[in-house]
Design a protein around this motif. Structure first.
Motif, PDB file in Angstrom:
ATOM      1  N   GLY A 213       0.779  -1.237   0.000  1.00 64.31           N
ATOM      2  CA  GLY A 213       0.000   0.000   0.000  1.00 64.31           C
ATOM      3  C   GLY A 213       0.804   1.276   0.000  1.00 64.31           C
ATOM      4  N   ALA A 214       2.131   1.181  -0.099  1.00 60.98           N
ATOM      5  CA  ALA A 214       2.972   2.380  -0.128  1.00 60.98           C
ATOM      6  C   ALA A 214       2.835   3.104  -1.462  1.00 60.98           C
ATOM      7  CB  ALA A 214       4.429   2.010   0.121  1.00 60.98           C
TER       8      ALA A 214
ATOM      9  N   THR B  15       8.047   6.410   4.432  1.00 62.79           N
ATOM     10  CA  THR B  15       7.151   6.202   3.303  1.00 62.79           C
ATOM     11  C   THR B  15       5.739   6.589   3.742  1.00 62.79           C
ATOM     12  OG1 THR B  15       6.511   3.931   3.847  1.00 62.79           O
ATOM     13  CG2 THR B  15       8.603   4.231   2.665  1.00 62.79           C
ATOM     14  N   SER B  16       4.760   6.321   2.906  1.00 61.83           N
ATOM     15  CA  SER B  16       3.370   6.615   3.263  1.00 61.83           C
ATOM     16  C   SER B  16       2.809   5.606   4.263  1.00 61.83           C
ATOM     17  CB  SER B  16       2.497   6.643   2.004  1.00 61.83           C
ATOM     18  OG  SER B  16       2.571   5.402   1.318  1.00 61.83           O
ATOM     19  N   LEU B  17       3.550   4.530   4.555  1.00 58.83           N
ATOM     20  CA  LEU B  17       3.115   3.527   5.519  1.00 58.83           C
ATOM     21  C   LEU B  17       3.892   3.689   6.816  1.00 58.83           C
ATOM     22  CD1 LEU B  17       2.942   0.280   3.321  1.00 58.83           C
ATOM     23  CD2 LEU B  17       1.073   1.828   3.936  1.00 58.83           C
TER      24      LEU B  17
ATOM     25  N   THR C 235      -0.316   4.561  -7.065  1.00 62.38           N
ATOM     26  CA  THR C 235      -0.916   3.941  -5.887  1.00 62.38           C
ATOM     27  C   THR C 235      -1.701   2.694  -6.293  1.00 62.38           C
ATOM     28  OG1 THR C 235      -2.806   5.444  -6.116  1.00 62.38           O
ATOM     29  CG2 THR C 235      -1.099   6.061  -4.531  1.00 62.38           C
TER      30      THR C 235
END
Length: 379
Positions: free
Chosen positions: A43-44, A179-181, A360
């Motif tokens: 999911g990053a 990261t986005s996670l 994404t």
């Protein structure tokens, strides 16, 4: 095979790029983009995956030395010449700087000359270093190896071609390598954000040293204050089933995984490499899907001990995913910029494309959007 559960409060991706998606690359055999693919699946957010830098003077022959970088910038000023398969100088036909053109321009010129039908016997161009005085004595770490491999230097011409050299795009990070996670960090070539649309020579190793330290420090801080984790047993069982299913299918098929890997590398180099167009990219996406279908017919060695064919099959799933992402991002960017060259859109389009590509995962779909470039200081 034995499966081991590993608990980690913080994870740092430092797996390098995806050079082995291409048939000619200076990257090692295991640089297949696994870190980027795993982050995406988790999911990053990925960024700028279309930007793949090629180094023009990559040794093409002999096979034992294929992929080694020839120090073009060093030997050209000392008298080395670039010639096509007919023995003619051609660089001035493409750029006024001729042999002194930048890496991206030189790679484009080489490919255009090769596609004209003026390639060397192994599909590249020649570099003549016979006029470089004492070349082996001056540069023993490079040219001595070439000579020991059977190339008759300095008189024999080297066969070179552009090879994938650095993955500029990757996992999107911030200044802390986050990261986005939460809990996932990235450093080095696996990460995006640092180089823009191209990369200055010599910037890769300092990137690893600087951002590796930043990632390590902040991952440690995160882990220190994170509560104890547990792994979802359902996810573990699903992963074990996925590997077992791959092995079971591999006992019934006929195609060795490495054959599909090589076909993918050929496809990426020819259609998603230095020179791209809408036509080549759409054909690449179509053929990547066909290769994915061929995965149903793979044959894997049944060995339970360090099974290279199983590793190839696992890697191949990630490689096909990344190939799709790169091709789709390249198709979306209708301009030429840095390491991304579209023959049907040869100009840089700042009005519409001074933007990052953002990739994404939405369900099972690859979603590509854009994000404005943030300028932190004026020129």
């Amino acid at each position: 095979s034995t499966f081991v559960e590993i608990l980690a409060k913080s994870v740092i991706m430092a797996t390098g790029g995806e050079g082995r998606l291409y048939k000619v690359t200076s990257m090692p055999e295991d640089a297949r983009g696994d870190g980027v693919a795993l982050a995406y699946k988790a999911g990053a957010v990925l960024m700028d995956m279309e930007f793949q830098q090629f180094y023009p003077a990559t040794l093409l022959y002999p096979e034992s030395l294929k992929g080694l970088a020839v120090p073009r910038g060093t030997v050209i000023p000392l008298g080395a010449r670039i010639l096509n398969g007919k023995g003619e100088r051609f660089m001035h036909n493409y750029y006024p700087e001729a042999e002194y053109a930048t890496r991206d321009k030189t790679s484009i010129a080489f490919m255009k000359e090769i596609k004209k039908g003026n390639a060397t016997p192994h599909g590249g161009v020649f570099m003549d270093v016979s006029q470089v005085e004492n070349i082996i004595e001056k540069y023993p770490t490079t040219f001595k190896d070439f000579k020991e491999a059977g190339i008759n230097l300095p008189n024999e011409w080297l066969e070179i071609c552009p090879g994938q050299h650095f993955s500029i795009g990757g996992i999107k990070i911030n200044e802390f390598c986050e990261t986005s996670l939460p809990g996932l960090y990235a450093a080095g070539e696996v990460a995006a954000n640092l180089h823009g649309a191209n990369r200055i020579g010599g910037a890769a190793l300092p990137e690893c040293a600087v951002f590796g330290q930043i990632a390590g420090r902040h991952a440690a801080i995160h882990a220190r204050f994170k509560r104890t984790l547990s792994i979802c047993k359902k996810e573990i069982n699903e992963e074990i089933e996925r590997i077992n299913d791959l092995m079971n299918r591999g006992q019934k098929g006929e195609l060795r995984p490495i054959k599909i890997v090589r076909d993918l590398q050929e496809l990426m180099y020819d259609r998603v490499g230095i020179i791209r167009s809408e036509r080549s990219l759409k054909k690449a996406i179509e053929d990547i899907d066909k290769l994915r279908c061929r995965m149903e017919n793979i044959k894997i060695n049944p060995s339970q001990i360090y099974n290279n064919e199983l590793i190839d099959a696992i890697d191949l799933n990630n490689m096909l995913l990344l190939a799709d992402i790169i091709a789709l991002a390249a198709l979306e960017r209708t301009e030429s910029r840095g390491a991304h060259y579209r023959s049907d859109y040869p100009e840089q389009g700042d009005k519409n494309w001074r933007k990052h590509s953002i990739i994404t995962k939405v369900g099972d779909k690859i979603n590509i959007s854009t994000q404005p470039v943030t300028t932190t200081r004026s020129r």
